[in-house]
Design a protein around this motif. Sequence first.
Motif, short mmCIF file in Angstrom:
data_model
loop_
_atom_site.label_atom_id
_atom_site.label_comp_id
_atom_site.label_asym_id
_atom_site.label_seq_id
_atom_site.Cartn_x
_atom_site.Cartn_y
_atom_site.Cartn_z
N LEU A 158 -24.96 -7.05 -5.98
CA LEU A 158 -23.95 -6.38 -6.79
C LEU A 158 -23.56 -5.02 -6.21
CD1 LEU A 158 -25.08 -7.18 -10.45
CD2 LEU A 158 -23.11 -8.09 -9.22
N PHE A 159 -24.55 -4.30 -5.72
CA PHE A 159 -24.29 -2.99 -5.13
C PHE A 159 -23.31 -3.13 -3.95
CE2 PHE A 159 -25.03 0.54 -2.29
CZ PHE A 159 -25.13 1.63 -3.13
N LEU A 160 -23.61 -4.08 -3.07
CA LEU A 160 -22.77 -4.24 -1.88
C LEU A 160 -21.43 -4.90 -2.20
CD1 LEU A 160 -25.50 -5.24 0.71
CD2 LEU A 160 -24.26 -3.08 0.55
N ASP A 161 -21.42 -5.81 -3.16
CA ASP A 161 -20.13 -6.38 -3.57
C ASP A 161 -19.19 -5.29 -4.05
OD1 ASP A 161 -20.87 -8.95 -2.96
OD2 ASP A 161 -21.15 -9.62 -5.03
N THR A 162 -19.75 -4.33 -4.77
CA THR A 162 -18.94 -3.23 -5.28
C THR A 162 -18.48 -2.32 -4.15
OG1 THR A 162 -20.19 -3.28 -7.35
CG2 THR A 162 -18.87 -1.32 -6.92
N PHE A 163 -19.39 -1.95 -3.27
CA PHE A 163 -19.06 -1.01 -2.18
C PHE A 163 -18.11 -1.65 -1.17
CE2 PHE A 163 -20.01 1.08 1.92
CZ PHE A 163 -19.69 2.38 1.57
N ILE A 164 -18.50 -2.80 -0.63
CA ILE A 164 -17.67 -3.45 0.39
C ILE A 164 -16.37 -3.96 -0.22
CG2 ILE A 164 -17.55 -5.39 2.00
CD1 ILE A 164 -20.58 -5.09 2.38
N GLY A 165 -16.47 -4.51 -1.44
CA GLY A 165 -15.27 -5.02 -2.09
C GLY A 165 -14.26 -3.93 -2.37
N ALA A 166 -14.74 -2.75 -2.76
CA ALA A 166 -13.82 -1.65 -3.05
C ALA A 166 -13.08 -1.21 -1.79
CB ALA A 166 -14.60 -0.47 -3.65
N ILE A 167 -13.80 -1.08 -0.68
CA ILE A 167 -13.15 -0.66 0.56
C ILE A 167 -12.17 -1.71 1.04
CG2 ILE A 167 -13.55 -0.15 3.01
CD1 ILE A 167 -16.19 1.13 2.19
N THR A 168 -12.58 -2.97 0.97
CA THR A 168 -11.70 -4.06 1.40
C THR A 168 -10.43 -4.11 0.55
OG1 THR A 168 -13.60 -5.36 2.15
CG2 THR A 168 -11.54 -6.54 1.77
N MET A 169 -10.59 -4.01 -0.77
CA MET A 169 -9.42 -4.05 -1.65
C MET A 169 -8.53 -2.83 -1.43
SD MET A 169 -7.64 -5.60 -3.86
CE MET A 169 -8.74 -6.93 -4.35
N HIS A 170 -9.15 -1.67 -1.26
CA HIS A 170 -8.39 -0.44 -1.03
C HIS A 170 -7.51 -0.58 0.21
CE1 HIS A 170 -7.47 3.80 -1.35
NE2 HIS A 170 -7.96 4.05 -0.16
N ALA A 171 -8.07 -1.19 1.25
CA ALA A 171 -7.33 -1.33 2.51
C ALA A 171 -6.28 -2.43 2.44
CB ALA A 171 -8.30 -1.62 3.65
N THR A 172 -6.66 -3.59 1.94
CA THR A 172 -5.75 -4.73 1.98
C THR A 172 -4.63 -4.64 0.96
OG1 THR A 172 -7.23 -6.01 0.54
CG2 THR A 172 -7.50 -6.28 2.92
N SER A 173 -4.85 -3.91 -0.13
CA SER A 173 -3.81 -3.79 -1.14
C SER A 173 -2.79 -2.68 -0.83
CB SER A 173 -4.42 -3.52 -2.51
OG SER A 173 -5.10 -2.28 -2.54
N THR A 174 -3.08 -1.90 0.20
CA THR A 174 -2.17 -0.82 0.59
C THR A 174 -0.99 -1.38 1.39
OG1 THR A 174 -3.97 0.80 0.70
CG2 THR A 174 -1.97 1.32 1.91
N PRO A 175 0.25 -1.04 1.03
CA PRO A 175 1.41 -1.48 1.82
C PRO A 175 1.28 -1.05 3.28
CG PRO A 175 2.11 -0.49 -0.25
CD PRO A 175 0.65 -0.22 -0.13
N GLU A 176 1.79 -1.87 4.17
CA GLU A 176 1.65 -1.62 5.60
C GLU A 176 2.15 -0.22 5.98
OE1 GLU A 176 0.31 -2.51 9.32
OE2 GLU A 176 0.09 -3.73 7.52
N ARG A 177 3.23 0.23 5.39
CA ARG A 177 3.80 1.53 5.76
C ARG A 177 2.89 2.69 5.38
NH1 ARG A 177 5.93 3.74 1.12
NH2 ARG A 177 6.14 2.30 -0.63
N LEU A 178 1.97 2.46 4.43
CA LEU A 178 1.08 3.53 3.98
C LEU A 178 -0.31 3.47 4.61
CD1 LEU A 178 1.92 3.60 0.16
CD2 LEU A 178 2.83 5.08 1.98
#
Length: 205
Positions: A158-178
């Motif tokens: 759970l700890f790693l799902d939260t940490f890695i998942g947050a970074i992955t979502m933060h990056a992949t959900s960001t529009p390409e221009r940003l």
Amino acid sequence: MTAAEASTGPAPGRPRDREIDRRILAAATRLFGRVGWSGFTFEAVAREAGVGKPSLYLRWQTKEQLLSAALAAGIADIRDIDTGELRGDLRELGRQLSVLRLGPERRAVERMGLEAREIPGVAERWDHLRESQVHAARAMVHRAIDRGELPARTSVTLFLDTFIGAITMHATSTPERLKPEVAAKIDTYVEDLIGFLLGALTAQS
């Protein structure tokens, strides 16, 4: 050396040009990230790299071999870095994950996640990358538990799902221009995320 390995080496008496190697592998990674496996051909890679197709055939027999070599050269495994304390370990893990998701090879990484299973020889490379991430991350959390930095009852998953998942979502959900802007501020985001996670665990203890 196997026959296949021998066939991909430089011709006798002609040392391989490392600069051409680098250009081809970088071009192959860019192309795969842009067009995926369906558009990945020797002709397209040669055009992207600005070299002739013979330069590719001298080095690799198939486009699967070429792509596998390009990904191995351009996408680094996640390394287990022991800084001696959890915050430092998580910072390093966060930086490595951010390079994968926001760095120059990010499109190839995204394509790998979608298409690697369908490409012979490349699926193994993707699996190795994912396994290196899991092993490094779990080792960091287990060390923190052993040092008493995290409660013994902490769920590593759970700890790693939260940490890695947050970074992955933060990056992949960001529009390409940003993405360049997000990449420039990623250290601050990772630091805030670490504080949030550790604060939540402290509040529960």
